[in-house]
Design a protein around this motif. Sequence first.
Motif, PDB file in Angstrom:
ATOM      1  N   GLY A 408       0.789  -1.229   0.000  1.00  0.00           N
ATOM      2  CA  GLY A 408       0.000   0.000   0.000  1.00  0.00           C
ATOM      3  C   GLY A 408       0.814   1.270   0.000  1.00  0.00           C
ATOM      4  O   GLY A 408       0.253   2.363  -0.105  1.00  0.00           O
ATOM      5  N   TYR A 409       2.136   1.172   0.109  1.00  0.00           N
ATOM      6  CA  TYR A 409       2.985   2.351   0.075  1.00  0.00           C
ATOM      7  C   TYR A 409       3.488   2.559  -1.350  1.00  0.00           C
ATOM      8  O   TYR A 409       3.860   1.605  -2.039  1.00  0.00           O
ATOM      9  N   ASP A 410       3.512   3.789  -1.786  1.00  0.00           N
ATOM     10  CA  ASP A 410       4.025   4.134  -3.111  1.00  0.00           C
ATOM     11  C   ASP A 410       5.460   4.628  -2.964  1.00  0.00           C
ATOM     12  O   ASP A 410       5.717   5.794  -2.678  1.00  0.00           O
ATOM     13  N   TYR A 411       6.397   3.718  -3.163  1.00  0.00           N
ATOM     14  CA  TYR A 411       7.813   4.064  -3.036  1.00  0.00           C
ATOM     15  C   TYR A 411       8.334   4.587  -4.370  1.00  0.00           C
ATOM     16  O   TYR A 411       7.994   4.088  -5.441  1.00  0.00           O
ATOM     17  N   SER A 412       9.182   5.578  -4.276  1.00  0.00           N
ATOM     18  CA  SER A 412       9.874   6.081  -5.463  1.00  0.00           C
ATOM     19  C   SER A 412      11.345   6.273  -5.124  1.00  0.00           C
ATOM     20  O   SER A 412      11.695   6.568  -3.982  1.00  0.00           O
ATOM     21  N   VAL A 433      14.787   7.719  -1.227  1.00  0.00           N
ATOM     22  CA  VAL A 433      13.572   6.909  -1.219  1.00  0.00           C
ATOM     23  C   VAL A 433      12.446   7.753  -0.630  1.00  0.00           C
ATOM     24  O   VAL A 433      12.577   8.279   0.482  1.00  0.00           O
ATOM     25  N   SER A 434      11.364   7.899  -1.383  1.00  0.00           N
ATOM     26  CA  SER A 434      10.248   8.766  -0.973  1.00  0.00           C
ATOM     27  C   SER A 434       8.970   7.958  -0.821  1.00  0.00           C
ATOM     28  O   SER A 434       8.717   7.010  -1.569  1.00  0.00           O
ATOM     29  N   GLN A 439       0.502   8.282   3.616  1.00  0.00           N
ATOM     30  CA  GLN A 439       0.457   6.820   3.626  1.00  0.00           C
ATOM     31  C   GLN A 439       1.165   6.213   4.834  1.00  0.00           C
ATOM     32  O   GLN A 439       0.930   5.051   5.169  1.00  0.00           O
ATOM     33  N   LEU A 440       2.030   6.993   5.467  1.00  0.00           N
ATOM     34  CA  LEU A 440       2.806   6.446   6.576  1.00  0.00           C
ATOM     35  C   LEU A 440       1.912   6.204   7.784  1.00  0.00           C
ATOM     36  O   LEU A 440       1.198   7.095   8.235  1.00  0.00           O
ATOM     37  N   GLU A 441       1.965   4.997   8.315  1.00  0.00           N
ATOM     38  CA  GLU A 441       1.173   4.647   9.480  1.00  0.00           C
ATOM     39  C   GLU A 441       2.039   4.375  10.705  1.00  0.00           C
ATOM     40  O   GLU A 441       1.520   4.140  11.780  1.00  0.00           O
ATOM     41  N   THR A 465      16.773  -2.711   5.247  1.00  0.00           N
ATOM     42  CA  THR A 465      17.091  -1.520   6.016  1.00  0.00           C
ATOM     43  C   THR A 465      15.802  -0.955   6.589  1.00  0.00           C
ATOM     44  O   THR A 465      14.743  -1.583   6.480  1.00  0.00           O
ATOM     45  N   VAL A 466      15.881   0.227   7.197  1.00  0.00           N
ATOM     46  CA  VAL A 466      14.717   0.825   7.868  1.00  0.00           C
ATOM     47  C   VAL A 466      14.402   2.167   7.219  1.00  0.00           C
ATOM     48  O   VAL A 466      15.298   2.960   6.934  1.00  0.00           O
ATOM     49  N   PHE A 467      13.097   2.412   6.984  1.00  0.00           N
ATOM     50  CA  PHE A 467      12.625   3.717   6.526  1.00  0.00           C
ATOM     51  C   PHE A 467      12.027   4.435   7.717  1.00  0.00           C
ATOM     52  O   PHE A 467      11.193   3.895   8.454  1.00  0.00           O
TER      53      PHE A 467
END
Length: 472
Positions: A408-412, A433-434, A439-441, A465-467
Amino acid sequence: MSDKIPTVEEQDGSGEVRYRMLYESDDKVYIRHIRGVFTRIRKYTGLPLLIGFFFLPWLNIDGRQAVLFDLPARKFHIFWTSFGPQDGFLLAWLLIIAAFALFAVTTWLGRVWCGFTCPQTVWTMMFIWAERICEGDRNKRMKLDAAPWSLEKLLRKGGTHAIWIFISLATALAFVGYFYGIRDLVLDLAHIRAHPQGVFWVAFFAFATYFNAGFMREQVCKYMCPYARFQSVMYDKDTLAVHYDARRGETRGPRKKGIDYRAEGMGDCIDCYWCVQVCPVDIDIRDGLQSECINCGLCVDACNSVMDKMEYPRGLIRFTSEDELETGKTNYLRPRLFGYAFVLAAMIALFAQQVVTRSPIEAEVLRDRGARLFHESRGDIQNVYRVKINNMDQAPHEFSIRIEGEAGYDYSVRMPREIYLEAGEIYGVPIRVSVPKEQLEATKHDIHIVVQAVDKPELMDRHQTVFIGPEQ
Protein backbone atom coordinates in the motif's frame (compact mmCIF):
# COMPACT_ATOMS: atom_id res chain seq x y z
CA MET A 1 77.76 -39.92 23.54
CA SER A 2 78.10 -36.15 23.81
CA ASP A 3 75.87 -34.43 26.35
CA LYS A 4 75.55 -31.45 24.01
CA ILE A 5 73.49 -33.42 21.48
CA PRO A 6 69.80 -33.78 22.45
CA THR A 7 68.68 -37.42 22.57
CA VAL A 8 65.50 -39.32 23.32
CA GLU A 9 64.90 -42.80 24.68
CA GLU A 10 62.76 -45.14 22.59
CA GLN A 11 62.10 -48.86 22.34
CA ASP A 12 62.50 -50.97 19.25
CA GLY A 13 60.30 -53.94 18.35
CA SER A 14 62.10 -56.23 20.85
CA GLY A 15 61.53 -53.86 23.76
CA GLU A 16 65.20 -52.91 24.03
CA VAL A 17 65.83 -49.28 24.98
CA ARG A 18 68.05 -47.37 22.58
CA TYR A 19 69.12 -43.76 22.32
CA ARG A 20 68.45 -41.67 19.30
CA MET A 21 69.52 -38.15 18.37
CA LEU A 22 66.70 -35.67 17.89
CA TYR A 23 68.55 -34.38 14.86
CA GLU A 24 71.07 -36.25 12.79
CA SER A 25 72.94 -34.94 9.77
CA ASP A 26 72.59 -38.19 7.83
CA ASP A 27 74.74 -39.22 4.92
CA LYS A 28 73.32 -38.92 1.43
CA VAL A 29 70.48 -41.37 0.82
CA TYR A 30 70.84 -43.43 -2.36
CA ILE A 31 67.46 -44.84 -3.35
CA ARG A 32 67.25 -48.04 -5.35
CA HIS A 33 64.88 -47.97 -8.31
CA ILE A 34 62.02 -50.42 -7.94
CA ARG A 35 58.90 -51.32 -9.87
CA GLY A 36 55.60 -52.40 -8.37
CA VAL A 37 51.98 -51.63 -7.63
CA PHE A 38 52.57 -48.57 -5.47
CA THR A 39 55.14 -47.15 -7.86
CA ARG A 40 52.50 -47.26 -10.60
CA ILE A 41 49.87 -45.73 -8.31
CA ARG A 42 52.23 -42.84 -7.63
CA LYS A 43 52.44 -42.18 -11.35
CA TYR A 44 48.67 -42.15 -11.68
CA THR A 45 48.27 -39.74 -8.74
CA GLY A 46 51.32 -37.56 -9.34
CA LEU A 47 51.20 -37.04 -13.10
CA PRO A 48 47.69 -35.48 -13.21
CA LEU A 49 48.69 -33.09 -10.42
CA LEU A 50 51.90 -32.12 -12.19
CA ILE A 51 50.13 -31.63 -15.52
CA GLY A 52 47.49 -29.50 -13.84
CA PHE A 53 50.06 -27.43 -11.94
CA PHE A 54 52.25 -26.66 -14.96
CA PHE A 55 49.59 -26.21 -17.66
CA LEU A 56 46.62 -24.72 -15.80
CA PRO A 57 48.13 -21.18 -15.81
CA TRP A 58 48.24 -21.30 -19.61
CA LEU A 59 44.52 -22.00 -19.91
CA ASN A 60 42.41 -18.97 -20.84
CA ILE A 61 38.70 -18.46 -20.20
CA ASP A 62 36.80 -15.47 -21.59
CA GLY A 63 40.04 -13.72 -22.55
CA ARG A 64 41.81 -14.01 -19.21
CA GLN A 65 43.89 -16.56 -17.34
CA ALA A 66 41.63 -19.32 -16.01
CA VAL A 67 43.23 -19.34 -12.55
CA LEU A 68 44.73 -16.04 -11.48
CA PHE A 69 45.22 -14.72 -7.96
CA ASP A 70 45.34 -10.99 -8.65
CA LEU A 71 46.57 -9.65 -5.31
CA PRO A 72 46.89 -5.96 -6.31
CA ALA A 73 43.27 -5.95 -7.48
CA ARG A 74 42.27 -8.18 -4.55
CA LYS A 75 40.56 -10.61 -6.91
CA PHE A 76 40.87 -14.38 -7.18
CA HIS A 77 39.76 -15.57 -10.61
CA ILE A 78 39.04 -19.31 -10.63
CA PHE A 79 37.66 -20.51 -13.96
CA TRP A 80 34.30 -18.78 -14.54
CA THR A 81 34.05 -17.25 -11.06
CA SER A 82 35.80 -14.36 -9.34
CA PHE A 83 36.19 -14.00 -5.59
CA GLY A 84 36.95 -10.84 -3.65
CA PRO A 85 37.83 -9.89 -0.07
CA GLN A 86 34.19 -10.29 0.96
CA ASP A 87 34.52 -14.00 0.10
CA GLY A 88 37.27 -14.55 2.65
CA PHE A 89 34.98 -16.76 4.71
CA LEU A 90 34.90 -19.22 1.79
CA LEU A 91 38.70 -19.49 1.89
CA ALA A 92 38.61 -20.09 5.65
CA TRP A 93 35.90 -22.67 5.11
CA LEU A 94 37.96 -24.40 2.42
CA LEU A 95 40.99 -24.58 4.71
CA ILE A 96 38.88 -26.13 7.48
CA ILE A 97 37.55 -28.70 4.99
CA ALA A 98 41.13 -29.50 3.95
CA ALA A 99 42.10 -29.99 7.61
CA PHE A 100 39.17 -32.34 8.25
CA ALA A 101 39.98 -34.22 5.04
CA LEU A 102 43.54 -34.64 6.28
CA PHE A 103 42.29 -35.97 9.63
CA ALA A 104 39.87 -38.39 7.97
CA VAL A 105 42.38 -39.73 5.44
CA THR A 106 45.10 -40.06 8.10
CA THR A 107 42.77 -41.97 10.42
CA TRP A 108 41.88 -44.30 7.56
CA LEU A 109 45.10 -44.64 5.51
CA GLY A 110 47.80 -43.09 7.64
CA ARG A 111 50.32 -40.69 6.16
CA VAL A 112 49.37 -41.59 2.59
CA TRP A 113 49.20 -37.91 1.55
CA CYS A 114 52.92 -37.59 2.20
CA GLY A 115 53.80 -40.69 0.23
CA PHE A 116 51.80 -40.04 -2.92
CA THR A 117 50.78 -36.40 -3.38
CA CYS A 118 52.87 -34.17 -1.11
CA PRO A 119 54.84 -31.68 -3.29
CA GLN A 120 58.03 -32.42 -1.37
CA THR A 121 57.72 -36.11 -2.23
CA VAL A 122 56.64 -35.57 -5.84
CA TRP A 123 59.44 -33.12 -6.64
CA THR A 124 62.02 -35.22 -4.79
CA MET A 125 61.03 -38.21 -6.91
CA MET A 126 61.44 -36.10 -10.05
CA PHE A 127 64.92 -35.08 -8.95
CA ILE A 128 65.82 -38.71 -8.16
CA TRP A 129 64.57 -39.67 -11.63
CA ALA A 130 66.97 -37.09 -13.10
CA GLU A 131 69.82 -38.58 -11.07
CA ARG A 132 68.99 -42.07 -12.30
CA ILE A 133 68.80 -40.93 -15.94
CA CYS A 134 72.19 -39.18 -15.82
CA GLU A 135 74.13 -41.17 -13.22
CA GLY A 136 72.54 -44.61 -13.14
CA ASP A 137 70.86 -46.59 -10.38
CA ARG A 138 71.85 -46.74 -6.72
CA ASN A 139 75.14 -48.64 -6.95
CA LYS A 140 76.36 -46.62 -9.93
CA ARG A 141 75.57 -43.34 -8.16
CA MET A 142 77.44 -44.45 -5.07
CA LYS A 143 80.49 -45.42 -7.13
CA LEU A 144 80.33 -42.17 -9.10
CA ASP A 145 80.26 -40.07 -5.92
CA ALA A 146 83.18 -42.01 -4.46
CA ALA A 147 85.24 -41.75 -7.66
CA PRO A 148 87.66 -38.83 -8.26
CA TRP A 149 86.55 -36.03 -10.54
CA SER A 150 86.87 -36.80 -14.23
CA LEU A 151 85.30 -35.64 -17.48
CA GLU A 152 82.66 -38.40 -17.29
CA LYS A 153 81.77 -37.50 -13.72
CA LEU A 154 81.60 -33.81 -14.60
CA LEU A 155 79.28 -34.50 -17.55
CA ARG A 156 77.02 -36.81 -15.57
CA LYS A 157 76.80 -34.49 -12.58
CA GLY A 158 76.36 -31.50 -14.86
CA GLY A 159 73.51 -33.21 -16.67
CA THR A 160 71.81 -33.99 -13.35
CA HIS A 161 72.03 -30.42 -12.13
CA ALA A 162 70.96 -29.04 -15.51
CA ILE A 163 67.72 -31.04 -15.29
CA TRP A 164 67.30 -29.97 -11.64
CA ILE A 165 67.68 -26.31 -12.60
CA PHE A 166 65.23 -26.70 -15.49
CA ILE A 167 62.61 -28.30 -13.22
CA SER A 168 63.20 -25.65 -10.55
CA LEU A 169 62.80 -22.75 -12.98
CA ALA A 170 59.69 -24.31 -14.54
CA THR A 171 58.22 -24.79 -11.07
CA ALA A 172 58.96 -21.21 -10.02
CA LEU A 173 57.56 -19.75 -13.26
CA ALA A 174 54.37 -21.79 -12.96
CA PHE A 175 53.84 -20.90 -9.30
CA VAL A 176 54.53 -17.18 -9.65
CA GLY A 177 52.46 -17.21 -12.85
CA TYR A 178 49.35 -17.91 -10.80
CA PHE A 179 49.83 -14.49 -9.18
CA TYR A 180 51.62 -12.45 -11.86
CA GLY A 181 49.97 -13.84 -14.99
CA ILE A 182 52.02 -16.51 -16.70
CA ARG A 183 52.10 -14.92 -20.17
CA ASP A 184 53.00 -11.49 -18.82
CA LEU A 185 55.64 -13.03 -16.57
CA VAL A 186 57.36 -14.97 -19.37
CA LEU A 187 57.29 -12.00 -21.77
CA ASP A 188 58.49 -9.55 -19.12
CA LEU A 189 61.36 -11.82 -18.12
CA ALA A 190 62.29 -12.42 -21.74
CA HIS A 191 62.42 -8.67 -22.46
CA ILE A 192 64.11 -7.87 -19.12
CA ARG A 193 61.27 -5.64 -17.97
CA ALA A 194 59.73 -7.76 -15.22
CA HIS A 195 58.91 -6.10 -11.93
CA PRO A 196 61.71 -6.61 -9.37
CA GLN A 197 59.30 -8.37 -7.03
CA GLY A 198 58.40 -10.84 -9.77
CA VAL A 199 62.08 -11.53 -10.46
CA PHE A 200 62.73 -11.99 -6.74
CA TRP A 201 59.94 -14.51 -6.24
CA VAL A 202 60.89 -16.51 -9.33
CA ALA A 203 64.47 -16.71 -8.06
CA PHE A 204 63.33 -17.51 -4.53
CA PHE A 205 61.03 -20.39 -5.48
CA ALA A 206 63.52 -21.75 -8.02
CA PHE A 207 66.21 -21.87 -5.33
CA ALA A 208 63.80 -23.34 -2.75
CA THR A 209 62.78 -26.10 -5.17
CA TYR A 210 66.38 -26.83 -6.15
CA PHE A 211 67.59 -26.90 -2.55
CA ASN A 212 64.68 -28.81 -0.96
CA ALA A 213 64.23 -31.48 -3.64
CA GLY A 214 67.91 -31.74 -4.52
CA PHE A 215 69.62 -31.66 -1.15
CA MET A 216 67.24 -31.50 1.83
CA ARG A 217 64.88 -34.28 0.72
CA GLU A 218 64.23 -36.61 3.67
CA GLN A 219 65.43 -33.93 6.11
CA VAL A 220 62.29 -31.93 5.31
CA CYS A 221 60.07 -34.92 6.08
CA LYS A 222 61.97 -35.84 9.22
CA TYR A 223 62.69 -32.53 10.90
CA MET A 224 60.86 -29.67 9.16
CA CYS A 225 57.38 -31.02 8.38
CA PRO A 226 55.03 -30.64 11.38
CA TYR A 227 52.72 -33.35 10.05
CA ALA A 228 55.19 -36.03 11.14
CA ARG A 229 54.94 -34.77 14.71
CA PHE A 230 51.17 -34.68 15.20
CA GLN A 231 50.10 -37.56 12.96
CA SER A 232 50.34 -40.01 15.85
CA VAL A 233 47.34 -38.45 17.60
CA MET A 234 45.23 -39.34 14.52
CA TYR A 235 46.40 -42.95 14.31
CA ASP A 236 44.60 -45.81 16.01
CA LYS A 237 45.08 -49.57 15.97
CA ASP A 238 42.91 -49.90 12.85
CA THR A 239 44.71 -47.24 10.78
CA LEU A 240 46.08 -48.74 7.58
CA ALA A 241 49.80 -48.07 7.29
CA VAL A 242 52.95 -49.82 6.10
CA HIS A 243 53.84 -52.56 8.60
CA TYR A 244 56.37 -55.35 8.78
CA ASP A 245 54.89 -58.69 9.88
CA ALA A 246 57.44 -59.62 12.54
CA ARG A 247 55.68 -62.90 13.41
CA ARG A 248 56.16 -64.12 9.88
CA GLY A 249 59.52 -62.48 9.18
CA GLU A 250 61.56 -63.30 12.27
CA THR A 251 64.11 -64.70 12.70
CA ARG A 252 65.83 -62.94 9.80
CA GLY A 253 68.78 -64.20 7.88
CA PRO A 254 70.17 -64.98 4.42
CA ARG A 255 69.37 -68.30 2.90
CA LYS A 256 69.41 -70.15 -0.38
CA LYS A 257 66.38 -70.89 -2.46
CA GLY A 258 64.86 -74.34 -1.95
CA ILE A 259 66.09 -74.90 1.64
CA ASP A 260 63.49 -75.65 4.35
CA TYR A 261 64.33 -72.60 6.43
CA ARG A 262 61.30 -73.01 8.72
CA ALA A 263 62.74 -76.23 10.07
CA GLU A 264 65.73 -74.18 11.19
CA GLY A 265 63.49 -71.65 12.99
CA MET A 266 63.91 -68.86 10.45
CA GLY A 267 61.25 -66.48 9.13
CA ASP A 268 60.55 -65.18 5.66
CA CYS A 269 62.80 -62.09 5.92
CA ILE A 270 66.08 -62.85 4.16
CA ASP A 271 67.65 -59.63 5.52
CA CYS A 272 68.39 -58.31 2.01
CA TYR A 273 67.89 -54.66 3.07
CA TRP A 274 65.99 -53.81 -0.10
CA CYS A 275 63.23 -52.27 2.03
CA VAL A 276 65.84 -49.88 3.46
CA GLN A 277 67.52 -49.18 0.13
CA VAL A 278 64.28 -48.01 -1.53
CA CYS A 279 63.09 -45.91 1.43
CA PRO A 280 63.15 -42.17 0.59
CA VAL A 281 63.40 -41.21 4.28
CA ASP A 282 66.12 -43.79 5.06
CA ILE A 283 64.39 -45.81 7.78
CA ASP A 284 64.10 -49.55 8.40
CA ILE A 285 60.41 -50.42 8.50
CA ARG A 286 61.31 -53.63 10.33
CA ASP A 287 62.02 -51.54 13.44
CA GLY A 288 58.29 -50.87 13.74
CA LEU A 289 56.00 -47.91 12.97
CA GLN A 290 58.01 -44.67 12.93
CA SER A 291 57.01 -41.04 12.63
CA GLU A 292 59.35 -40.56 9.66
CA CYS A 293 57.50 -43.15 7.54
CA ILE A 294 55.55 -41.43 4.75
CA ASN A 295 53.57 -44.54 3.68
CA CYS A 296 54.92 -44.37 0.14
CA GLY A 297 54.74 -48.16 -0.27
CA LEU A 298 58.15 -48.48 -1.95
CA CYS A 299 59.31 -50.94 0.69
CA VAL A 300 56.18 -53.01 -0.03
CA ASP A 301 57.06 -53.18 -3.73
CA ALA A 302 60.68 -54.05 -2.92
CA CYS A 303 59.80 -56.78 -0.45
CA ASN A 304 57.17 -58.29 -2.75
CA SER A 305 59.70 -58.49 -5.59
CA VAL A 306 62.12 -60.33 -3.29
CA MET A 307 59.36 -62.65 -2.07
CA ASP A 308 58.53 -63.45 -5.71
CA LYS A 309 62.16 -64.36 -6.41
CA MET A 310 62.30 -66.57 -3.32
CA GLU A 311 58.89 -68.07 -4.18
CA TYR A 312 57.51 -66.97 -0.80
CA PRO A 313 54.04 -65.49 -0.30
CA ARG A 314 53.78 -61.74 -0.73
CA GLY A 315 52.81 -59.39 2.09
CA LEU A 316 55.71 -59.67 4.53
CA ILE A 317 55.65 -55.86 4.39
CA ARG A 318 52.20 -54.53 3.51
CA PHE A 319 49.57 -51.89 4.11
CA THR A 320 47.70 -53.19 7.13
CA SER A 321 46.74 -52.27 10.69
CA GLU A 322 48.11 -53.14 14.11
CA ASP A 323 44.89 -54.99 14.88
CA GLU A 324 45.23 -57.11 11.75
CA LEU A 325 48.78 -58.07 12.71
CA GLU A 326 47.64 -59.04 16.22
CA THR A 327 44.17 -60.49 15.66
CA GLY A 328 43.90 -60.99 11.89
CA LYS A 329 41.06 -58.46 11.55
CA THR A 330 40.77 -54.73 10.86
CA ASN A 331 37.77 -52.79 12.10
CA TYR A 332 36.85 -50.47 9.23
CA LEU A 333 33.47 -49.43 10.67
CA ARG A 334 34.61 -47.46 13.69
CA PRO A 335 32.93 -44.36 15.18
CA ARG A 336 35.97 -42.10 14.87
CA LEU A 337 36.26 -42.61 11.13
CA PHE A 338 32.50 -42.27 10.64
CA GLY A 339 32.53 -39.04 12.65
CA TYR A 340 35.26 -37.52 10.48
CA ALA A 341 33.53 -38.69 7.29
CA PHE A 342 30.13 -37.31 8.35
CA VAL A 343 31.49 -33.90 9.35
CA LEU A 344 33.58 -33.73 6.17
CA ALA A 345 30.64 -34.63 3.92
CA ALA A 346 28.39 -32.09 5.66
CA MET A 347 30.98 -29.32 5.34
CA ILE A 348 31.63 -30.09 1.67
CA ALA A 349 27.89 -30.07 0.94
CA LEU A 350 27.39 -26.73 2.70
CA PHE A 351 30.44 -25.23 1.01
CA ALA A 352 29.25 -26.37 -2.42
CA GLN A 353 25.81 -24.93 -1.70
CA GLN A 354 27.34 -21.58 -0.76
CA VAL A 355 29.47 -21.47 -3.91
CA VAL A 356 26.67 -22.56 -6.24
CA THR A 357 24.08 -20.16 -4.81
CA ARG A 358 26.57 -17.32 -4.40
CA SER A 359 25.41 -14.27 -6.31
CA PRO A 360 28.04 -12.39 -8.33
CA ILE A 361 26.23 -9.17 -7.40
CA GLU A 362 26.62 -7.75 -3.91
CA ALA A 363 24.96 -4.62 -2.54
CA GLU A 364 25.74 -2.84 0.71
CA VAL A 365 23.34 -0.18 2.03
CA LEU A 366 24.29 2.54 4.52
CA ARG A 367 22.28 5.50 5.72
CA ASP A 368 23.92 8.73 4.58
CA ARG A 369 25.87 10.03 7.57
CA GLY A 370 25.42 13.67 6.54
CA ALA A 371 21.67 13.43 6.25
CA ARG A 372 19.00 13.90 8.86
CA LEU A 373 16.77 11.01 9.79
CA PHE A 374 14.30 12.08 7.12
CA HIS A 375 13.37 14.98 4.83
CA GLU A 376 9.94 16.34 4.06
CA SER A 377 9.50 17.67 0.54
CA ARG A 378 6.20 18.47 -1.23
CA GLY A 379 4.19 16.14 0.94
CA ASP A 380 6.67 13.26 0.61
CA ILE A 381 8.92 11.83 3.31
CA GLN A 382 12.41 11.11 2.02
CA ASN A 383 15.22 8.94 3.42
CA VAL A 384 18.72 9.12 1.96
CA TYR A 385 20.86 5.99 1.58
CA ARG A 386 24.17 5.17 0.02
CA VAL A 387 24.18 1.94 -1.99
CA LYS A 388 27.55 0.34 -2.81
CA ILE A 389 27.31 -2.15 -5.66
CA ASN A 390 30.01 -4.75 -6.31
CA ASN A 391 29.88 -6.37 -9.75
CA MET A 392 31.75 -9.63 -9.21
CA ASP A 393 30.55 -11.06 -12.51
CA GLN A 394 32.84 -11.57 -15.51
CA ALA A 395 30.79 -9.20 -17.69
CA PRO A 396 29.69 -5.54 -17.39
CA HIS A 397 26.10 -4.82 -16.43
CA GLU A 398 23.67 -1.93 -16.10
CA PHE A 399 21.85 -1.97 -12.76
CA SER A 400 18.48 -0.79 -11.53
CA ILE A 401 17.38 -0.13 -7.96
CA ARG A 402 13.86 -0.64 -6.64
CA ILE A 403 12.21 -0.75 -3.22
CA GLU A 404 10.17 -3.53 -1.70
CA GLY A 405 8.30 -2.72 1.51
CA GLU A 406 4.93 -2.44 3.22
CA ALA A 407 1.94 -3.12 0.99
CA GLY A 408 0.00 0.00 0.00
CA TYR A 409 2.98 2.35 0.07
CA ASP A 410 4.03 4.13 -3.11
CA TYR A 411 7.81 4.06 -3.04
CA SER A 412 9.87 6.08 -5.46
CA VAL A 413 13.63 6.14 -5.95
CA ARG A 414 15.76 9.01 -7.21
CA MET A 415 19.34 8.43 -8.38
CA PRO A 416 21.87 10.90 -9.86
CA ARG A 417 22.57 8.80 -12.98
CA GLU A 418 22.30 5.39 -14.60
CA ILE A 419 24.44 2.73 -12.98
CA TYR A 420 26.79 0.90 -15.37
CA LEU A 421 29.58 -1.20 -13.89
CA GLU A 422 32.41 -2.99 -15.62
CA ALA A 423 33.38 -6.50 -14.57
CA GLY A 424 34.90 -6.37 -11.10
CA GLU A 425 33.98 -2.71 -10.58
CA ILE A 426 32.66 -1.35 -7.28
CA TYR A 427 30.59 1.81 -7.23
CA GLY A 428 28.69 3.70 -4.53
CA VAL A 429 25.64 5.75 -5.43
CA PRO A 430 23.37 7.91 -3.17
CA ILE A 431 19.62 7.36 -3.55
CA ARG A 432 16.52 9.09 -2.18
CA VAL A 433 13.57 6.91 -1.22
CA SER A 434 10.25 8.77 -0.97
CA VAL A 435 6.84 7.82 0.42
CA PRO A 436 3.72 10.07 0.47
CA LYS A 437 3.33 11.40 4.02
CA GLU A 438 -0.35 10.50 4.26
CA GLN A 439 0.46 6.82 3.63
CA LEU A 440 2.81 6.45 6.58
CA GLU A 441 1.17 4.65 9.48
CA ALA A 442 4.26 4.16 11.65
CA THR A 443 7.43 6.02 12.49
CA LYS A 444 9.64 3.14 11.30
CA HIS A 445 9.12 0.19 9.01
CA ASP A 446 11.36 -2.25 7.18
CA ILE A 447 12.10 -1.98 3.50
CA HIS A 448 14.29 -3.95 1.09
CA ILE A 449 16.52 -2.20 -1.41
CA VAL A 450 16.84 -4.49 -4.43
CA VAL A 451 19.77 -4.11 -6.85
CA GLN A 452 19.23 -5.96 -10.14
CA ALA A 453 21.07 -6.28 -13.45
CA VAL A 454 18.93 -4.94 -16.29
CA ASP A 455 20.22 -7.40 -18.90
CA LYS A 456 20.25 -10.41 -16.54
CA PRO A 457 17.41 -10.12 -14.02
CA GLU A 458 18.54 -13.28 -12.22
CA LEU A 459 21.57 -11.32 -10.98
CA MET A 460 20.27 -9.45 -7.96
CA ASP A 461 20.84 -8.75 -4.29
CA ARG A 462 18.38 -7.64 -1.61
CA HIS A 463 19.39 -5.66 1.44
CA GLN A 464 17.11 -4.95 4.39
CA THR A 465 17.09 -1.52 6.02
CA VAL A 466 14.72 0.83 7.87
CA PHE A 467 12.63 3.72 6.53
CA ILE A 468 12.08 6.45 9.11
CA GLY A 469 9.32 9.01 9.12
CA PRO A 470 7.93 11.66 11.52
CA GLU A 471 6.31 10.76 14.82
CA GLN A 472 2.70 9.70 14.34
